[in-house]
Structure formats: structure tokens, C-alpha cells
Scaffold this motif. Structure first.
Motif, mmCIF file in Angstrom:
data_model
loop_
_atom_site.group_PDB
_atom_site.id
_atom_site.type_symbol
_atom_site.label_atom_id
_atom_site.label_comp_id
_atom_site.label_asym_id
_atom_site.label_seq_id
_atom_site.Cartn_x
_atom_site.Cartn_y
_atom_site.Cartn_z
ATOM 1 N N PHE A 1 0.636 -1.235 0.300
ATOM 2 C CA PHE A 1 0.145 0.057 -0.069
ATOM 3 C C PHE A 1 1.268 0.998 -0.321
ATOM 4 O O PHE A 1 2.044 0.934 0.496
ATOM 5 C CB PHE A 1 -0.652 0.013 1.430
ATOM 6 N N THR A 2 0.930 2.341 -0.673
ATOM 7 C CA THR A 2 0.820 3.302 -0.915
ATOM 8 C C THR A 2 0.558 4.545 -0.325
ATOM 9 O O THR A 2 -1.182 4.851 -0.507
ATOM 10 C CB THR A 2 1.833 4.073 -2.434
ATOM 11 N N PHE A 3 1.488 5.731 0.529
ATOM 12 C CA PHE A 3 0.885 6.419 0.997
ATOM 13 C C PHE A 3 1.408 7.585 0.214
ATOM 14 O O PHE A 3 2.650 7.491 0.117
ATOM 15 C CB PHE A 3 1.150 6.973 2.280
ATOM 16 N N ASN A 4 1.077 8.650 -0.311
ATOM 17 C CA ASN A 4 1.394 9.929 -0.986
ATOM 18 C C ASN A 4 1.118 11.338 -0.432
ATOM 19 O O ASN A 4 -0.619 10.872 0.312
ATOM 20 C CB ASN A 4 1.144 10.695 -1.756
ATOM 21 N N ILE A 5 1.647 11.988 0.359
ATOM 22 C CA ILE A 5 1.887 12.869 1.879
ATOM 23 C C ILE A 5 1.948 14.343 1.355
ATOM 24 O O ILE A 5 2.976 14.160 0.737
ATOM 25 C CB ILE A 5 2.514 12.718 2.406
ATOM 26 N N LYS A 6 1.763 14.948 1.320
ATOM 27 C CA LYS A 6 1.072 16.385 1.020
ATOM 28 C C LYS A 6 2.050 17.206 2.055
ATOM 29 O O LYS A 6 2.031 17.393 3.073
ATOM 30 C CB LYS A 6 -0.175 17.024 1.199
ATOM 31 N N ALA A 7 2.752 18.303 1.329
ATOM 32 C CA ALA A 7 4.031 18.733 2.729
ATOM 33 C C ALA A 7 3.599 20.134 3.423
ATOM 34 O O ALA A 7 2.052 20.487 2.902
ATOM 35 C CB ALA A 7 4.741 19.573 1.183
ATOM 36 N N ALA B 1 5.359 9.558 -2.338
ATOM 37 C CA ALA B 1 5.887 10.851 -2.832
ATOM 38 C C ALA B 1 5.501 11.813 -1.884
ATOM 39 O O ALA B 1 4.424 11.602 -1.338
ATOM 40 C CB ALA B 1 5.199 11.202 -4.713
ATOM 41 N N VAL B 2 6.611 12.871 -1.839
ATOM 42 C CA VAL B 2 5.697 14.128 -0.965
ATOM 43 C C VAL B 2 5.202 15.402 -1.760
ATOM 44 O O VAL B 2 6.248 15.443 -2.569
ATOM 45 C CB VAL B 2 7.211 14.471 0.434
ATOM 46 N N HIS B 3 4.401 15.575 -1.558
ATOM 47 C CA HIS B 3 3.743 16.480 -2.425
ATOM 48 C C HIS B 3 3.836 17.339 -2.086
ATOM 49 O O HIS B 3 2.843 18.397 -0.968
ATOM 50 C CB HIS B 3 1.986 16.290 -2.460
ATOM 51 N N PHE B 4 4.122 18.896 -3.053
ATOM 52 C CA PHE B 4 4.311 19.911 -2.605
ATOM 53 C C PHE B 4 3.434 20.824 -3.987
ATOM 54 O O PHE B 4 3.468 21.283 -5.423
ATOM 55 C CB PHE B 4 5.373 21.157 -3.431
ATOM 56 N N GLN B 5 1.862 21.143 -3.269
ATOM 57 C CA GLN B 5 1.027 22.023 -4.091
ATOM 58 C C GLN B 5 2.051 23.635 -3.783
ATOM 59 O O GLN B 5 0.342 24.342 -2.175
ATOM 60 C CB GLN B 5 -0.309 22.064 -3.462
ATOM 61 N N PHE B 6 2.090 23.810 -4.547
ATOM 62 C CA PHE B 6 2.532 25.240 -4.180
ATOM 63 C C PHE B 6 1.246 27.001 -4.249
ATOM 64 O O PHE B 6 0.643 26.157 -5.008
ATOM 65 C CB PHE B 6 3.403 26.001 -4.563
ATOM 66 N N ALA B 7 1.526 27.539 -3.498
ATOM 67 C CA ALA B 7 0.254 28.565 -3.762
ATOM 68 C C ALA B 7 -0.040 29.030 -4.635
ATOM 69 O O ALA B 7 0.976 29.610 -5.680
ATOM 70 C CB ALA B 7 1.410 29.156 -2.475
ATOM 71 N N PRO B 8 -1.010 30.180 -5.118
ATOM 72 C CA PRO B 8 -0.985 30.825 -6.251
ATOM 73 C C PRO B 8 -0.254 31.733 -6.780
ATOM 74 O O PRO B 8 0.118 32.052 -7.329
ATOM 75 C CB PRO B 8 -2.320 31.288 -6.187
ATOM 76 N N TRP B 9 0.132 31.766 -5.535
ATOM 77 C CA TRP B 9 1.325 33.412 -5.255
ATOM 78 C C TRP B 9 2.827 33.057 -5.854
ATOM 79 O O TRP B 9 3.836 33.775 -5.594
ATOM 80 C CB TRP B 9 1.028 34.452 -4.373
ATOM 81 N N VAL B 10 3.021 32.094 -5.471
ATOM 82 C CA VAL B 10 4.627 31.423 -6.447
ATOM 83 C C VAL B 10 4.550 31.477 -7.784
ATOM 84 O O VAL B 10 4.277 30.301 -8.281
ATOM 85 C CB VAL B 10 4.170 30.028 -5.275
ATOM 86 N N THR B 11 5.309 32.680 -8.225
ATOM 87 C CA THR B 11 5.366 31.683 -9.644
ATOM 88 C C THR B 11 6.601 32.022 -10.352
ATOM 89 O O THR B 11 7.481 31.701 -9.226
ATOM 90 C CB THR B 11 4.650 34.037 -10.324
ATOM 91 N N SER B 12 6.640 32.138 -11.301
ATOM 92 C CA SER B 12 7.189 31.428 -11.889
ATOM 93 C C SER B 12 8.485 32.312 -12.470
ATOM 94 O O SER B 12 9.768 32.773 -12.223
ATOM 95 C CB SER B 12 7.184 31.012 -13.879
ATOM 96 N N GLY B 13 8.243 33.812 -11.816
ATOM 97 C CA GLY B 13 9.476 34.852 -11.167
ATOM 98 C C GLY B 13 10.580 34.423 -10.235
ATOM 99 O O GLY B 13 10.414 33.391 -9.414
ATOM 100 N N PRO B 14 12.042 34.985 -10.509
ATOM 101 C CA PRO B 14 13.219 34.646 -9.515
ATOM 102 C C PRO B 14 12.826 34.403 -8.345
ATOM 103 O O PRO B 14 13.414 33.211 -7.942
ATOM 104 C CB PRO B 14 13.517 35.768 -9.725
#
Length: 306
Positions: free
Chosen positions: A69-75, A137-150
Motif C-alpha cells: 500500500f502507498t501513501f502520498n503525503i502533502k507538504a 511522493a511528498v506532494h508540494f502544492q505551491f500557493a497561487p502566488w508562487v510564480t515562475s519569477g525569480p
């Protein structure tokens, strides 16, 4: 093909209240997990996003689920750039939180030693799952304001540095700049270079916090598909009291059949594929997951079961 299908959470209040998934008498946390894991080979732990996970819970989850059995866990939400209420931090650490007058805190607000301790505790808490061979996997669901900018890229890089050589890191962006025409290729190259798992999403399109389904593999170990539903009206609903309000969507069989074709295609080029239904109003996710398994079985007969 090693395709594992499951849902996000097995304890959603609307699922339990519906009484359509768990059998009569299945009322305890132990009984529910044992039953769930007899039906599906995979689950995503969402509670670890809202507050720090518990090592003792990880030990119990290992004991209550069958081999394989597998657990994926959110960050934890602080790691992914989200606002974090003070009472979501470990109680013994709350007195040491920055006294800046803010109700919610962000990663940038934390002293380096505080961050390091949170990471240490997080890794310690999920270690029993990894030790038992049950951590996906450890699942990183980044916030909407984390953009592709620097600044956004630097934060994702930082998380990848901390995670490096520890656990498999899956990345789900919630800002469309990562996969617009100007950045899609560089985003995929970045994920491949850092061995991050590109999370393939199915979700309503057209808003700034939606990304397209990018059916690309960036780590040969795993493909992760998350199905959020296609409910445009609730995607950015205001005043929702539960996640189930937002992800209220029942996939139709023809939609699942089309998704199954893409899932089989991607599964042919990776070691393992995870499909997680995040539509969690009542038993929607569980019913849709069972239907998808049946469709995949009809198409190829290669779905991994417990």
C-alpha cells in the motif's frame, strides 16, 4: 504497467456522512483505513498540509494497511508558500513564533533555525512510512502566488535542496505562469534537472490559479495525475467551509475513458503511475476511482490492486 488509483483522503466528513462507501459498523479511524486499503492501493494524505504530520500516526498507518500500500503525503502549508495560522504550528513551538502582529505567518517570516526544526520534524514524522516502503511522493502544492519569477523559482529550488536525497518530491503549481508559452519548456527542464515529479492536473481552466494538463514525465520513477474535477463555478468559490465545496464534481464515464487513454500512454514510460481523485464531495472520488480502475482493466488489464 504499474498504475495505482486512489483518492485524496479517506476521512472527509462528507464521505463519512454519506454512508455510501464505508460499510455499516466501520466507525473507527482504524476500521476506515483498513477498509479503504482493501479497496484501493493508494491514498493521498491531506491532513499534513493543514498541520504538521505525526510520527505516531505514520506508525499506525503502516500497521493498518497491507504490504504494497502507498501513501502520498502533502507538504506542510508553510513549506509551499501558503499563509499559516499560528495554531497550525506544533504547540511547543508556538511561543517562539515571530511576534509581528500577524494572524497568519509565511515561510519568509520564519528565522532560519525555526524553519530547520520544522523540516526536521516533518521528515521525522513521515520516516516510518518510508522505512516500511509505503511512502510514495511528498506532494508540494505551491500557493497561487508562487510564480515562475525569480522569487518563486528560488523558493521551489530551496525546497528541492532541502528534499534532495531524502524523499521523492512531486510539484504541483497553482500559478499559470509556470506553464504559459514563455515558461513551459524551462519549467519542465527545471523539473527534470532537479528530478522533481511533474504533477499532471485535470482542473477547470481560465483563471490565474489554474494550470493546463501537461502530460510530460520529468522523473522516470513516477508520473502523478491529480483529478480535481471540472467545476468552474466552484473552483474559486468564496466562503467555502470545506474543500469538498470547491471540488464538487462527478466525472462521467466518457470523461474517465478519455483520461484512461492518456494515463496508459504516460504509464508506458515510467516505473509507476499514481492517479489521485481530489473531487471529495461525499463518495464522488471513490466511485470515480473504482470506475477508472474498471476502465483501465478493460483497456489493458494492468492496474495494480491491493
Amino acid at each position: 504497467m504499474d498504475i495505482r488509483v486512489g483518492t485524496a483522503s479517506w476521512t472527509d466528513p462528507t464521505l463519512i456522512k454519506s454512508k455510501r462507501f464505508y460499510p455499516p459498523g466501520c466507525n473507527s479511524a482504524e476500521a476506515r483505513l483498513r477498509f479503504y486499503s482493501s479497496q484501493f492501493p493508494l491514498v493521498e494524505v491531506d491532513s499534513s498540509y493543514y498541520s504538521m504530520p505525526s510520527g505516531s500516526n505514520s506508525v499506525l498507518w503502516v500497521e493498518r494497511t497491507p504490504p504494497g500500500f502507498t501513501f502520498n503525503i502533502k507538504a506542510f502549508r508553510l513549506f509551499t508558500g501558503h499563509q499559516t495560522p499560528r495554531d497550525m504550528f506544533p504547540k511547543d513551538m508556538q511561543p517562539a513564533l515571530p511576534q509581528n502582529g500577524k494572524k497568519n505567518l509565511y515561510y519568509k517570516d520564519m528565522p532560519e533555525e525555526f524553519r530547520a526544526e520544522l523540516w526536521r520534524r516533518y521528515f521525522e514524522a513521515i520516516a516510518p512510512l518510508a522505512d516500511a516502503g509505503k511512502l510514495g511522493a511528498v506532494h508540494f502544492q505551491f500557493a497561487p502566488w508562487v510564480t515562475s519569477g525569480p522569487d518563486g523559482r528560488a523558493h521551489v529550488e530551496h525546497c528541492a535542496d532541502v528534499m534532495a536525497d531524502r524523499f521523492l518530491m512531486a510539484v504541483e503549481f497553482r500559478n499559470r505562469s509556470w506553464f504559459d508559452n514563455a515558461h513551459a519548456d524551462s519549467t519542465l527542464a527545471f523539473e527534470r534537472d532537479r528530478k522533481l515529479v511533474n504533477v499532471i492536473v485535470d482542473e477547470p481552466q481560465g483563471s490565474a490559479n489554474s494550470i493546463p494538463a501537461v502530460w510530460e514525465v520529468t522523473n522516470p520513477a513516477l508520473a502523478l495525475v491529480r483529478l480535481h474535477g471540472r467545476n468552474h463555478e466552484t473552483w474559486n468559490i468564496k466562503g467555502a467551509t470545506a474543500a469538498s465545496d470547491r471540488f464538487n464534481y462527478d466525472y462521467q464515464n466518457d470523461e474517465l475513458s478519455k483520461l484512461a487513454v492518456r494515463i496508459r500512454e504516460i504509464a508506458g514510460i515510467v516505473a509507476q503511475t499514481h492517479v489521485v481523485f481530489n473531487n471529495n464531495m461525499e463518495d464522488q472520488g471513490q466511485r470515480n476511482a473504482r470506475t477508472l480502475i474498471e476502465i483501465l482493466d478493460q483497456q489493458s488489464g494492468g492496474v495494480t490492486r491491493t
